[in-house]
Design a protein around this motif. Structure first.
Motif, PDB file in Angstrom:
ATOM      1  N   TRP A 163      57.443 110.016  15.764  1.00 35.43           N
ATOM      2  CA  TRP A 163      57.828 108.766  16.405  1.00 35.43           C
ATOM      3  C   TRP A 163      57.450 107.563  15.555  1.00 35.43           C
ATOM      4  CZ3 TRP A 163      55.085 104.540  18.331  1.00 35.43           C
ATOM      5  CH2 TRP A 163      55.825 103.668  19.141  1.00 35.43           C
ATOM      6  N   ARG A 164      56.272 107.589  14.946  1.00 36.18           N
ATOM      7  CA  ARG A 164      55.866 106.477  14.074  1.00 36.18           C
ATOM      8  C   ARG A 164      56.758 106.385  12.840  1.00 36.18           C
ATOM      9  NH1 ARG A 164      50.541 108.063  15.719  1.00 36.18           N
ATOM     10  NH2 ARG A 164      50.415 109.483  13.935  1.00 36.18           N
ATOM     11  N   GLN A 165      57.121 107.527  12.280  1.00 37.25           N
ATOM     12  CA  GLN A 165      58.019 107.508  11.125  1.00 37.25           C
ATOM     13  C   GLN A 165      59.377 106.922  11.488  1.00 37.25           C
ATOM     14  OE1 GLN A 165      58.116 111.556   9.793  1.00 37.25           O
ATOM     15  NE2 GLN A 165      56.109 111.477   8.804  1.00 37.25           N
ATOM     16  N   HIS A 166      59.908 107.308  12.642  1.00 43.43           N
ATOM     17  CA  HIS A 166      61.188 106.752  13.081  1.00 43.43           C
ATOM     18  C   HIS A 166      61.077 105.252  13.310  1.00 43.43           C
ATOM     19  CE1 HIS A 166      62.594 110.934  14.703  1.00 43.43           C
ATOM     20  NE2 HIS A 166      62.556 110.866  13.393  1.00 43.43           N
ATOM     21  N   LEU A 167      59.954 104.809  13.864  1.00 40.99           N
ATOM     22  CA  LEU A 167      59.772 103.377  14.101  1.00 40.99           C
ATOM     23  C   LEU A 167      59.738 102.596  12.801  1.00 40.99           C
ATOM     24  CD1 LEU A 167      59.224 101.294  16.382  1.00 40.99           C
ATOM     25  CD2 LEU A 167      56.778 101.636  15.964  1.00 40.99           C
ATOM     26  N   VAL A 168      59.066 103.144  11.802  1.00 41.73           N
ATOM     27  CA  VAL A 168      59.011 102.480  10.500  1.00 41.73           C
ATOM     28  C   VAL A 168      60.396 102.442   9.854  1.00 41.73           C
ATOM     29  CG1 VAL A 168      58.069 102.647   8.164  1.00 41.73           C
ATOM     30  CG2 VAL A 168      56.572 103.030  10.132  1.00 41.73           C
ATOM     31  N   GLN A 169      61.146 103.536   9.948  1.00 38.99           N
ATOM     32  CA  GLN A 169      62.491 103.569   9.375  1.00 38.99           C
ATOM     33  C   GLN A 169      63.402 102.533  10.019  1.00 38.99           C
ATOM     34  OE1 GLN A 169      63.833 107.590   9.826  1.00 38.99           O
ATOM     35  NE2 GLN A 169      62.331 108.434   8.406  1.00 38.99           N
ATOM     36  N   ARG A 170      63.368 102.460  11.340  1.00 39.99           N
ATOM     37  CA  ARG A 170      64.194 101.465  12.034  1.00 39.99           C
ATOM     38  C   ARG A 170      63.775 100.047  11.669  1.00 39.99           C
ATOM     39  NH1 ARG A 170      62.838 103.466  17.798  1.00 39.99           N
ATOM     40  NH2 ARG A 170      63.633 101.411  18.380  1.00 39.99           N
ATOM     41  N   SER A 171      62.478  99.810  11.544  1.00 38.08           N
ATOM     42  CA  SER A 171      61.996  98.470  11.193  1.00 38.08           C
ATOM     43  C   SER A 171      62.482  98.059   9.808  1.00 38.08           C
ATOM     44  CB  SER A 171      60.467  98.434  11.256  1.00 38.08           C
ATOM     45  OG  SER A 171      59.994  98.774  12.536  1.00 38.08           O
ATOM     46  N   VAL A 172      62.431  98.986   8.864  1.00 35.93           N
ATOM     47  CA  VAL A 172      62.863  98.676   7.497  1.00 35.93           C
ATOM     48  C   VAL A 172      64.359  98.365   7.467  1.00 35.93           C
ATOM     49  CG1 VAL A 172      63.152  99.641   5.186  1.00 35.93           C
ATOM     50  CG2 VAL A 172      61.011  99.990   6.421  1.00 35.93           C
ATOM     51  N   GLY A 182      73.514  85.950  17.607  1.00 37.99           N
ATOM     52  CA  GLY A 182      72.749  86.728  16.627  1.00 37.99           C
ATOM     53  C   GLY A 182      71.796  87.710  17.282  1.00 37.99           C
ATOM     54  N   GLY A 183      71.147  87.280  18.379  1.00 31.08           N
ATOM     55  CA  GLY A 183      70.270  88.196  19.094  1.00 31.08           C
ATOM     56  C   GLY A 183      71.012  89.377  19.687  1.00 31.08           C
ATOM     57  N   VAL A 184      72.173  89.131  20.270  1.00 29.82           N
ATOM     58  CA  VAL A 184      72.978  90.227  20.826  1.00 29.82           C
ATOM     59  C   VAL A 184      73.418  91.189  19.722  1.00 29.82           C
ATOM     60  CG1 VAL A 184      75.126  90.782  22.014  1.00 29.82           C
ATOM     61  CG2 VAL A 184      73.741  88.853  22.787  1.00 29.82           C
ATOM     62  N   THR A 185      73.808  90.650  18.577  1.00 28.79           N
ATOM     63  CA  THR A 185      74.261  91.494  17.469  1.00 28.79           C
ATOM     64  C   THR A 185      73.134  92.369  16.932  1.00 28.79           C
ATOM     65  OG1 THR A 185      75.892  89.816  16.848  1.00 28.79           O
ATOM     66  CG2 THR A 185      75.323  91.468  15.191  1.00 28.79           C
ATOM     67  N   VAL A 186      71.987  91.768  16.676  1.00 24.21           N
ATOM     68  CA  VAL A 186      70.846  92.541  16.163  1.00 24.21           C
ATOM     69  C   VAL A 186      70.368  93.551  17.218  1.00 24.21           C
ATOM     70  CG1 VAL A 186      68.472  92.374  15.331  1.00 24.21           C
ATOM     71  CG2 VAL A 186      70.166  90.712  14.585  1.00 24.21           C
ATOM     72  N   GLY A 187      70.438  93.166  18.490  1.00 25.54           N
ATOM     73  CA  GLY A 187      70.070  94.102  19.543  1.00 25.54           C
ATOM     74  C   GLY A 187      70.965  95.327  19.572  1.00 25.54           C
ATOM     75  N   ASN A 188      72.260  95.131  19.355  1.00 19.90           N
ATOM     76  CA  ASN A 188      73.178  96.278  19.300  1.00 19.90           C
ATOM     77  C   ASN A 188      72.876  97.179  18.110  1.00 19.90           C
ATOM     78  OD1 ASN A 188      74.653  95.750  21.619  1.00 19.90           O
ATOM     79  ND2 ASN A 188      76.141  94.475  20.569  1.00 19.90           N
ATOM     80  N   ILE A 189      72.525  96.568  16.983  1.00 19.69           N
ATOM     81  CA  ILE A 189      72.149  97.382  15.814  1.00 19.69           C
ATOM     82  C   ILE A 189      70.890  98.185  16.110  1.00 19.69           C
ATOM     83  CG2 ILE A 189      71.452  97.292  13.395  1.00 19.69           C
ATOM     84  CD1 ILE A 189      73.086  94.731  13.111  1.00 19.69           C
ATOM     85  N   GLY A 190      69.895  97.548  16.730  1.00 20.36           N
ATOM     86  CA  GLY A 190      68.666  98.258  17.061  1.00 20.36           C
ATOM     87  C   GLY A 190      68.885  99.384  18.056  1.00 20.36           C
ATOM     88  N   ARG A 191      69.727  99.162  19.040  1.00 22.80           N
ATOM     89  CA  ARG A 191      70.028 100.223  20.008  1.00 22.80           C
ATOM     90  C   ARG A 191      70.722 101.411  19.340  1.00 22.80           C
ATOM     91  NH1 ARG A 191      72.364  96.115  24.607  1.00 22.80           N
ATOM     92  NH2 ARG A 191      70.493  95.954  25.928  1.00 22.80           N
ATOM     93  N   GLN A 192      71.667 101.113  18.458  1.00 27.09           N
ATOM     94  CA  GLN A 192      72.390 102.201  17.800  1.00 27.09           C
ATOM     95  C   GLN A 192      71.456 102.980  16.879  1.00 27.09           C
ATOM     96  OE1 GLN A 192      75.450 102.932  18.618  1.00 27.09           O
ATOM     97  NE2 GLN A 192      75.554 104.691  17.240  1.00 27.09           N
ATOM     98  N   LEU A 193      70.577 102.295  16.177  1.00 25.31           N
ATOM     99  CA  LEU A 193      69.607 102.999  15.324  1.00 25.31           C
ATOM    100  C   LEU A 193      68.685 103.880  16.153  1.00 25.31           C
ATOM    101  CD1 LEU A 193      68.573 100.202  12.785  1.00 25.31           C
ATOM    102  CD2 LEU A 193      69.884 102.276  12.300  1.00 25.31           C
ATOM    103  N   ALA A 194      68.253 103.380  17.302  1.00 31.55           N
ATOM    104  CA  ALA A 194      67.379 104.173  18.160  1.00 31.55           C
ATOM    105  C   ALA A 194      68.088 105.426  18.658  1.00 31.55           C
ATOM    106  CB  ALA A 194      66.906 103.333  19.352  1.00 31.55           C
ATOM    107  N   MET A 195      69.359 105.316  19.029  1.00 35.68           N
ATOM    108  CA  MET A 195      70.103 106.479  19.514  1.00 35.68           C
ATOM    109  C   MET A 195      70.330 107.488  18.384  1.00 35.68           C
ATOM    110  SD  MET A 195      73.007 104.983  22.087  1.00 35.68           S
ATOM    111  CE  MET A 195      73.632 106.638  22.288  1.00 35.68           C
ATOM    112  N   VAL A 196      70.661 106.999  17.195  1.00 38.01           N
ATOM    113  CA  VAL A 196      70.954 107.914  16.088  1.00 38.01           C
ATOM    114  C   VAL A 196      69.705 108.690  15.691  1.00 38.01           C
ATOM    115  CG1 VAL A 196      71.561 108.005  13.654  1.00 38.01           C
ATOM    116  CG2 VAL A 196      72.893 106.598  15.209  1.00 38.01           C
ATOM    117  N   ILE A 197      68.552 108.013  15.611  1.00 40.15           N
ATOM    118  CA  ILE A 197      67.328 108.665  15.152  1.00 40.15           C
ATOM    119  C   ILE A 197      66.757 109.581  16.211  1.00 40.15           C
ATOM    120  CG2 ILE A 197      64.954 108.239  14.426  1.00 40.15           C
ATOM    121  CD1 ILE A 197      65.905 105.788  12.973  1.00 40.15           C
ATOM    122  N   ILE A 198      66.812 109.153  17.488  1.00 40.50           N
ATOM    123  CA  ILE A 198      66.255 109.974  18.565  1.00 40.50           C
ATOM    124  C   ILE A 198      67.107 111.215  18.789  1.00 40.50           C
ATOM    125  CG2 ILE A 198      65.830 110.046  21.044  1.00 40.50           C
ATOM    126  CD1 ILE A 198      64.888 107.186  20.885  1.00 40.50           C
TER     127      ILE A 198
END
Length: 267
Positions: free
Chosen positions: A75-84, A250-266
């Motif tokens: 989980w920590r590795q996935h969090l770091v990957q998404r953050s980067v 911009g917040g909505v756009t970045v939020g959609n990117i973060g949601r998609q990254l979370a779904m792909v990695i999980i």
């Protein structure tokens, strides 16, 4: 003689009748005692088995701890990957969009800043990248906290279209000429709400978008007030009145990117 035979016969009958009864009674007593003994021994036999089942073995506990530790590390590795990834996306978009604003003379930096690489201040990409990482990680966390996983248009094609619309809104803020800034602000507000309705439609996304727009506007006003940079033709407390619309989209756009990254990695 008949009397003696009757007496003898009666005694034999009495002995034969009296003799087996004690043996039956003793047999029944022994059987009942044995059954009671077996019944009393059963709980004692079952108790060790129950204790053995309830008390986990050391190997099972060790395996469970190793599994939980491995899950936490993953989980920590996935969090770091998404953050980067979010940091890189935010920094790149900040460079491109800020360059567009500078070329259209919407924002003004000092001359020594404009002469640097990408004609932008050095602190703009890292600040925007950090903000993008925080916002992109915050959206999935709020969704899971509220118990409302976001499943609306969850594919990368939709995310890319959302990014294109956001870039178009930012480009319109620099290119479109209206009679006054109020008309431009209302137009950009309608476009920003349309972006949220088309690609998000969640209460958490709307609330976070408004919060991000409010906080980012306050930070921008603070920077402009202290002379870090300035806007041409400010009409809303040192800044342009349409700037909160840019922050919201911009917040909505970045939020959609973060949601998609979370779904792909999980997944």
């Amino acid at each position: 003689m008949p009397q003696w035979k009757d007496t003898k016969l009666s005694r034999c009958v009495q002995r034969s009748a009296a003799g087996p009864m004690p043996r039956l009674e003793s047999g029944a007593w022994s059987c009942s005692c044995a059954a009671r003994a077996r019944h009393a021994a059963r709980p004692g036999e079952a108790a060790p088995k129950a204790d053995a089942m309830q008390s986990p073995s050391p190997s099972a506990g060790r395996a469970e701890r190793e599994a939980s530790g491995g899950a936490a590390t993953t989980w920590r590795q996935h969090l770091v990957q998404r953050s980067v990834v979010l940091f890189v996306v935010g920094a790149f978009m900040a460079l491109v969009l800020n360059l567009l604003q500078i070329q259209r003379n919407v924002t003004l930096f000092p001359d020594e800043v404009i002469a640097t690489l990408f004609s932008s201040a050095w602190w703009v990409p890292p600040c925007c990248g950090t903000a993008a990482a925080v916002v992109g990680l915050l959206y999935p966390c709020i969704d899971s906290h509220l118990g409302e996983p976001h499943k609306f248009k969850r594919e990368w094609a939709s995310v890319m279209r959302c990014i294109a619309v956001f870039v178009g809104i930012n480009h319109a803020s620099a290119k479109l000429d209206f009679a006054n800034n109020v008309q431009l602000s209302l137009t950009l507000a309608a476009l920003s709400l349309g972006l949220w309705w088309t690609f998000d439609r969640s209460r958490s996304g709307l609330g976070l978008g408004i919060t991000i727009a409010f906080v980012a506007t306050l930070i921008t006003q603070f920077l402009v007030y202290n002379g870090v940079y300035q806007y041409t033709s400010p009409d809303f407390l040192y800044i342009r009145s349409w700037l909160p619309c840019i922050f919201f989209s911009g917040g909505v756009t970045v939020g959609n990117i973060g949601r998609q990254l979370a779904m792909v990695i999980i997944v």
